[in-house]
Design a protein around this motif. Structure first.
Motif, mmCIF file in Angstrom:
data_model
loop_
_atom_site.group_PDB
_atom_site.id
_atom_site.type_symbol
_atom_site.label_atom_id
_atom_site.label_comp_id
_atom_site.label_asym_id
_atom_site.label_seq_id
_atom_site.Cartn_x
_atom_site.Cartn_y
_atom_site.Cartn_z
ATOM 1 N N GLN A 191 17.540 -32.058 20.881
ATOM 2 C CA GLN A 191 16.811 -33.054 20.099
ATOM 3 C C GLN A 191 17.193 -33.059 18.625
ATOM 4 O O GLN A 191 17.371 -34.114 18.023
ATOM 5 N N SER A 192 17.303 -31.892 18.007
ATOM 6 C CA SER A 192 17.741 -31.816 16.610
ATOM 7 C C SER A 192 18.297 -30.427 16.352
ATOM 8 O O SER A 192 18.114 -29.504 17.142
ATOM 9 N N ASP B 293 24.754 -33.235 27.530
ATOM 10 C CA ASP B 293 24.201 -34.179 28.490
ATOM 11 C C ASP B 293 22.806 -34.633 28.070
ATOM 12 O O ASP B 293 21.956 -33.824 27.711
ATOM 13 N N SER B 294 22.571 -35.935 28.081
ATOM 14 C CA SER B 294 21.270 -36.523 27.720
ATOM 15 C C SER B 294 20.834 -36.117 26.313
ATOM 16 O O SER B 294 19.652 -35.890 26.054
ATOM 17 N N LEU B 295 21.788 -36.046 25.413
ATOM 18 C CA LEU B 295 21.553 -35.602 24.045
ATOM 19 C C LEU B 295 20.700 -36.596 23.275
ATOM 20 O O LEU B 295 20.802 -37.804 23.472
ATOM 21 N N TYR B 296 19.846 -36.095 22.402
ATOM 22 C CA TYR B 296 19.092 -36.931 21.474
ATOM 23 C C TYR B 296 19.818 -36.916 20.120
ATOM 24 O O TYR B 296 20.861 -37.498 19.977
ATOM 25 N N ARG C 293 33.286 -33.566 16.080
ATOM 26 C CA ARG C 293 31.830 -33.731 16.173
ATOM 27 C C ARG C 293 31.472 -34.581 17.384
ATOM 28 O O ARG C 293 32.141 -35.562 17.686
ATOM 29 N N TYR C 294 30.387 -34.167 18.055
ATOM 30 C CA TYR C 294 29.894 -34.901 19.209
ATOM 31 C C TYR C 294 28.407 -35.192 19.012
ATOM 32 O O TYR C 294 27.671 -34.401 18.425
ATOM 33 N N GLY C 295 27.986 -36.344 19.516
ATOM 34 C CA GLY C 295 26.591 -36.722 19.371
ATOM 35 C C GLY C 295 26.198 -37.741 20.420
ATOM 36 O O GLY C 295 26.983 -38.104 21.307
ATOM 37 N N SER C 296 24.991 -38.228 20.305
ATOM 38 C CA SER C 296 24.451 -39.156 21.287
ATOM 39 C C SER C 296 24.966 -40.577 21.068
ATOM 40 O O SER C 296 25.051 -41.061 19.937
#
Length: 228
Positions: free
Chosen positions: A142-143, A158-161, A210-213
């Motif tokens: 989530q953070s 997976d299913s990242l916020y 960098r990886y993110g939602s």
């Protein structure tokens, strides 16, 4: 410095001593010897104490840590620093699965490798892994920040916020809704700070991705998150 030998002292006495630090006490540094893989070592700390564990530990070491500094001079079993609120936890060896799970704050440093689900459901914790991490890491993160100097396994993020993931090595596969994102100057600044705090001097922030939602799985609008 109090020295607690878990070969002769019940674990309950160690945790009780850490939970009953008096205001103004000078005994804020503890050394724990002969942990012998004990579970739940140094859990629930809520004072600025320093705990050095001379050996490897089992499940849930330093769980719910709030302000303490815990160093394990060995490896840690599942759930190390689970639900940590603040403070610092350092694992000199490897960490088993779900390290830093649901962590809300503080810094977790793993100088070896971390197994599967590292940082699962992280909620503000910062995690720096000097080695590799296993599959499904940062699931539903989530953070907070997950920094990996080595490689990442399957289904990263997976299913990242809104957690931010930085990986220097290869990523076997990305999970649902996780994508590679631009590494902007503000991310480089934050990454440099985290690397410094984790004692990493041999690499540069520019070496990471960098990886993110992708924000396609949400059932709410992030701009209105405070209203929910």
């Amino acid at each position: 410095m109090p020295v607690i030998d878990l070969a002769t002292t019940p674990l309950r006495e160690l945790n009780s001593a850490l939970h009953n630090i008096q205001n103004g006490s000078n005994d804020l540094s503890f050394e724990v010897v002969n942990p012998r893989g004990s579970h739940s070592v140094a859990v629930g700390i809520d004072a600025p104490v320093t705990v050095d564990v001379k050996g490897s530990v089992g499940y849930y070491c330093a769980g719910m840590n709030d302000g303490g500094t815990v160093t394990v001079h060995g490896s840690a079993g599942p759930g190390v620093a689970e639900n940590m609120m603040s403070g610092t936890v350092v694992i000199e060896g490897d960490a088993s699965q779900y390290a830093g799970a649901t962590g809300r704050g503080g810094l977790l440093v793993i100088k070896g490798n971390a197994a599967s689900r590292c940082g699962i459901s992280m909620k503000g914790i910062d995690i720096v892994v000097h080695g590799n991490i296993g599959h499904m890491s940062a699931f539903m993160g989530q953070s907070g920040h997950l920094v990996v100097l080595g490689d990442a396994g399957d289904a990263l993020g997976d299913s990242l916020y809104e957690a931010k993931l930085f990986v220097r090595g290869s990523v076997k596969s990305l999970g649902a809704d996780c994508i590679e994102k631009e590494l902007r100057p503000e991310h480089l600044t934050k990454l440099a700070e985290l690397l410094e705090r984790a004692g990493v001097t041999e690499v540069r922030p520019e070496e990471f991705k960098r990886y993110g939602s992708a924000r396609k799985l949400y059932n709410f609008n992030i701009d209105n998150a405070d209203a929910y």
